[in-house]
Design a protein around this motif. Structure first.
Motif, PDB file in Angstrom:
ATOM      1  N   ASP A 139       0.808  -1.225   0.000  1.00  0.00           N
ATOM      2  CA  ASP A 139       0.000   0.000   0.000  1.00  0.00           C
ATOM      3  C   ASP A 139       0.845   1.280   0.000  1.00  0.00           C
ATOM      4  OD1 ASP A 139      -2.498  -1.291  -0.100  1.00  0.00           O
ATOM      5  OD2 ASP A 139      -2.447  -1.649   2.061  1.00  0.00           O
ATOM      6  N   ASP A 142       0.638   5.512  -4.665  1.00  0.00           N
ATOM      7  CA  ASP A 142      -0.461   6.475  -4.528  1.00  0.00           C
ATOM      8  C   ASP A 142      -1.204   6.737  -5.832  1.00  0.00           C
ATOM      9  OD1 ASP A 142       0.031   7.374  -1.685  1.00  0.00           O
ATOM     10  OD2 ASP A 142       1.988   7.759  -2.590  1.00  0.00           O
ATOM     11  N   HIS A 191      -6.706   5.400  -0.452  1.00  0.00           N
ATOM     12  CA  HIS A 191      -6.088   4.846   0.779  1.00  0.00           C
ATOM     13  C   HIS A 191      -7.073   4.903   1.918  1.00  0.00           C
ATOM     14  CE1 HIS A 191      -2.073   4.301  -0.808  1.00  0.00           C
ATOM     15  NE2 HIS A 191      -2.105   5.519  -1.318  1.00  0.00           N
TER      16      HIS A 191
END
Length: 191
Positions: A139, A142, A191
């Motif tokens: 993760d 972006d 996110h």
């Protein structure tokens, strides 16, 4: 505010990203981008990216392939003085290419996360499919800047893993379709 980590790449419709411009990685269809009609507007994303890029990031193999060529290439002159980060557990500082600006070796995802928390603008990842896949799974990516070419390659490296994991939602930031069949897709990772 954290720095954005942006993956940018050429991709086939079936998600393959390796060897778009040649056979350097040994893909039997290497150079598959060259089989599509060249339209300057389809590649305008690269100029847009350059205006936004504050640093570059590579995996070890992509760095080794790009650095000696991009350092002296007039097409990549704007990258020459930008900071560069190479993610590798094996690369030695003695093997870095001279004359291509500041180069820092990062050894772990933790170091990449720390870099993202530092001051500065977007860091663009070129090539480096395996690195991008690991960062996506952690993760840390972006945004994705993809130029999808009208070709099916069936096999090759992808930035998207096939392992079972939690869903990752994307938000379309921008898109365009060109007469040569190339599709520009810019996605933010939710996110």
């Amino acid at each position: 505010m954290t720095r954005e980590l942006v993956y940018t790449g050429f991709m086939s419709v079936d998600g393959v990203v390796d060897s778009p411009g040649g056979t350097v990685e040994g893909h039997r269809s290497g150079g598959w981008v060259l089989g599509t009609e060249v339209l300057p507007e389809a590649f305008s994303l690269k100029d847009e990216e350059l205006a936004e890029t504050t640093a570059l990031m590579f995996g070890r193999r992509s760095y080794a392939a790009f650095a000696p060529i991009w350092r002296d290439s007039p097409d990549h002159a704007a990258y020459r003085d930008l900071p560069k980060y190479v993610v590798s557990t094996t690369l030695d500082t003695d093997t870095l290419v001279d004359g291509w600006g500041e180069i820092t070796i990062l050894r772990s995802s933790e170091e990449i996360a720390e870099l993202k928390r530092s001051a500065g603008g977007p860091i663009f990842i070129h090539g480096s499919a395996e690195l991008a896949r690991r960062l996506s799974e952690a993760d840390l990516i972006d945004r994705y800047h993809l130029l999808v070419f009208p070709v099916l390659l069936a096999a090759g490296k992808s930035v998207f893993g096939r392992a079972d994991r939690d869903r990752q939602n994307l938000r379309l930031r921008n898109s365009a379709v060109y007469s040569n069949g190339v599709v520009k897709l810019i996605y933010d990772v939710a996110h």
